[in-house]
Design an enzyme around this catalytic site. Structure first.
Site, short mmCIF file in Angstrom:
data_model
loop_
_atom_site.label_atom_id
_atom_site.label_comp_id
_atom_site.label_asym_id
_atom_site.label_seq_id
_atom_site.Cartn_x
_atom_site.Cartn_y
_atom_site.Cartn_z
N LYS A 45 34.20 48.68 26.01
CA LYS A 45 34.39 48.46 27.44
C LYS A 45 34.91 49.74 28.07
O LYS A 45 35.92 50.32 27.64
CB LYS A 45 35.39 47.33 27.70
CG LYS A 45 35.52 47.00 29.20
CD LYS A 45 36.73 46.13 29.48
CE LYS A 45 38.00 46.91 29.53
NZ LYS A 45 38.57 47.10 30.86
N ASP A 61 33.06 47.96 33.20
CA ASP A 61 33.99 47.08 33.91
C ASP A 61 34.47 47.73 35.20
O ASP A 61 35.58 48.25 35.28
CB ASP A 61 35.18 46.77 32.97
CG ASP A 61 36.11 45.72 33.54
OD1 ASP A 61 35.67 44.93 34.39
OD2 ASP A 61 37.28 45.69 33.12
N LYS A 107 34.36 46.05 38.29
CA LYS A 107 34.90 45.02 39.19
C LYS A 107 34.52 45.31 40.65
O LYS A 107 35.39 45.36 41.53
CB LYS A 107 36.41 44.91 39.03
CG LYS A 107 36.87 44.46 37.65
CD LYS A 107 38.38 44.25 37.61
CE LYS A 107 38.87 43.79 36.25
NZ LYS A 107 38.81 44.86 35.22
N ASP A 132 32.74 44.33 47.51
CA ASP A 132 32.49 44.90 48.83
C ASP A 132 31.49 44.00 49.53
O ASP A 132 31.16 42.92 49.01
CB ASP A 132 31.96 46.34 48.69
CG ASP A 132 32.39 47.23 49.86
OD1 ASP A 132 32.20 46.81 51.02
OD2 ASP A 132 32.92 48.33 49.60
N THR A 137 44.06 38.60 34.68
CA THR A 137 45.04 38.06 33.74
C THR A 137 46.44 38.61 33.98
O THR A 137 47.40 38.13 33.37
CB THR A 137 44.62 38.36 32.28
OG1 THR A 137 44.37 39.75 32.14
CG2 THR A 137 43.38 37.57 31.91
N ARG A 197 44.80 47.72 23.75
CA ARG A 197 45.95 48.36 23.12
C ARG A 197 46.23 47.94 21.67
O ARG A 197 46.63 48.79 20.87
CB ARG A 197 47.19 48.17 24.00
CG ARG A 197 47.17 49.08 25.23
CD ARG A 197 48.18 48.68 26.27
NE ARG A 197 47.76 47.50 27.01
CZ ARG A 197 48.37 47.04 28.10
NH1 ARG A 197 49.45 47.64 28.55
NH2 ARG A 197 47.92 45.97 28.72
#
Length: 224
Positions: free
Chosen positions: A32, A59, A61, A64, A115, A205
């Site tokens: 990603k 990714d 996102k 608009d 999240t 992570r």
């Protein structure tokens, strides 16, 4: 997908992203690349990462007006990511135009509720109800707009999957049992997310900051 694990390479540094992806490539199903990577490296950086031969989840996102989002997606032609994100909150017309503009093989998935947000956060931006209700509302919108699926937390994926049995569900904020939660407020373990209906898991992570990223990826993949 045979391997549901996508590693989130949330770094603006191309060399670092390539090195991490090379270490874990045999134990993940894809990579990603998010906003910070794309802003730093652009199309050329995505093409460079694609040379590793792993599916790419871009990714961005996008959110608009419908015409702008459609043109932005058309401007990505030639990269043809496996997965591309837009915000469900952009509305039905935006979602429809995003899917129409995407390459044939690209899954367009709509972000429901980040999240990092909880009920208090949603209330502060004028959204009534709790995160669960908001996710389901936006899942129905995405389904009816004809995109491929949604991004939601592991806490909501079971209910979203029930609403949309044929949907494609991306679950971020996944942490191995006993792992550090960080800035995520709604997290589950990888196995729990898959059992609840996740199509792919996005983990950053716990892999990228591990002492041995390859071992961490292998151990997580082994639980799926």
């Amino acid at each position: 997908m045979s391997n549901r694990l996508f590693v989130a390479l949330d770094t603006p540094e191309l060399d670092k992203a390539r090195a991490l992806a090379s270490k874990v490539r045999h134990h993940v199903g894809g990579i990603k690349l998010g906003l910070e990577f794309f802003m730093a490296n652009g199309r050329a950086g995505v093409r460079d990462m694609a040379e590793l031969g792993l599916p790419i989840f871009l990714d961005l996102k996008l959110h608009d007006i419908p015409n702008t989002v459609a043109k932005a997606i058309m401007a990505l032609r030639g990269l043809d990511p496996a997965i591309l994100t837009v915000h469900a909150a952009g509305g039905r017309a935006m979602l429809e135009d995003a899917k129409a503009a995407a390459p044939l093989g690209t899954k367009v998935v709509a972000v429901t509720t980040l999240t990092s947000l909880d009920g208090a956060d949603l209330k502060s931006i004028g959204c009534s109800g709790d995160p669960h209700e908001q996710v389901l509302r936006l899942t129905e919108l995405a389904r009816d707009a004809g995109v491929d699926g949604v991004v939601c937390s592991g806490e909501e994926v079971a209910a979203a999957h029930k609403l949309w049995p044929k949907g494609f569900f991306v679950v971020p904020g996944v942490r191995p049992a006993g792992g550090v939660v960080g800035d995520q407020k709604r997290v589950v373990t990888p196995r729990a997310a898959v059992n609840a209906g996740a199509s792919i898991l996005v983990i950053g992570r716990p892999i990228t900051q591990a002492e041995d990223p390859d071992l961490a990826a292998r151990e997580i993949a082994g639980t799926l």
